[in-house]
Design an enzyme around this catalytic site. Structure first.
Site, short mmCIF file in Angstrom:
data_model
loop_
_atom_site.label_atom_id
_atom_site.label_comp_id
_atom_site.label_asym_id
_atom_site.label_seq_id
_atom_site.Cartn_x
_atom_site.Cartn_y
_atom_site.Cartn_z
N ASP A 35 0.79 -1.24 0.00
CA ASP A 35 0.00 0.00 0.00
C ASP A 35 0.82 1.28 0.00
OD1 ASP A 35 -2.08 -1.77 0.11
OD2 ASP A 35 -2.90 -1.08 2.03
N LYS A 132 -5.88 -5.70 -3.86
CA LYS A 132 -6.70 -6.23 -2.77
C LYS A 132 -7.91 -5.33 -2.54
CE LYS A 132 -3.86 -4.17 0.94
NZ LYS A 132 -4.83 -3.22 1.49
N CYS A 165 -2.93 -2.94 7.27
CA CYS A 165 -2.76 -3.82 6.11
C CYS A 165 -1.49 -4.66 6.16
CB CYS A 165 -2.80 -2.99 4.83
SG CYS A 165 -4.42 -2.24 4.55
#
Length: 230
Positions: A35, A132, A165
């Site tokens: 991310d 995702k 995450c």
């Protein structure tokens, strides 16, 4: 407990990897970058505009991760980039409820947006990108299949946010049987308390927390040994 002690305890259990020198062998290690996207890391991204947090630590974080990425490429370790796409209509209902409340209705990492683009660092041709739709990169993705096809046994976890995450992904990876290393200098979070708590959880339960210099040193040693053997 030293690597030698761990190794002696594991003697009756063939197939285990013992100590970071074995665990981080680039032949079966993937570097996972989670991310590192504008909405999570950049000024005027989603986190900055909805939560008003200081984003100044993210550029140095990206530089440290980028250095580790280059080291992985140099020794032939697999690099996997995780990209969140959080369009509201595809999110799990409980996740969307929380995000609507905290984000004032804004969309984080919308498909095709600047916010979803990688921040400062990103993949080169041939490197795997996994999209995702929730906090874990393993949930409803091909992540496990991708790694197993390459014979991956160990993951070096980097990126943001440490306590969301990154931790969600590494926990699920651990449940799938992957060895976990998470360099504390290559993960970040706007919440310092939860960032530190995640680091402690990894150290105590899920894996190892070597600094990135130690990871790169192990890789360089493996590469040097391989070159000397040729």
């Amino acid at each position: 407990m030293s690597d030698a002690t761990i190794g002696s305890l594991a003697d009756g259990h063939p197939g285990l990897l013992n100590g970071l020198d074995e665990i981080l062998d680039p032949a079966h290690t993937a570097l996972v970058v989670v991310d590192m996207q504008n909405d999570f890391c950049a000024e005027n991204g989603y986190i900055h505009t909805t939560q008003g947090v200081d984003m100044s630590a993210n550029k140095p974080l990206a530089a440290r991760i980028g250095k580790l990425v280059e080291a992985a490429r140099d020794v032939g370790a697999m690099v996997v980039w995780i990209r969140a796409i959080y369009d509201h209509e595809i999110l799990p209902a409980p996740m969307l409820t929380k995000m609507l409340a905290k984000g004032k209705g804004a969309v984080c990492c919308a498909s095709g947006s600047w916010g979803a683009d990688f921040y400062e660092i990103g993949p080169i041709d041939g490197e795997q990108v996994v999209e995702k739709r929730c906090y874990s990169a393993f949930h409803n993705t091909q992540m496990d299949d991708i790694l197993r096809r390459r014979g991956i046994r160990s993951l070096v976890m980097t990126g943001v946010a440490t306590n969301v995450c990154v931790e969600s992904t590494l926990r699920e990876a651990f449940f799938h049987g992957y060895y976990i290393a998470m360099p504390p200098d290559c993960v970040g979070s706007a919440n310092a308390y939860l960032h530190e708590a995640s680091i402690k959880s990894v150290e105590q339960i899920f894996g190892y927390i070597p600094e990135s210099d130690e990871v790169m040193g192990i890789w360089a040693g493996k590469a040097g040994a391989a070159a000397a053997a040729e």
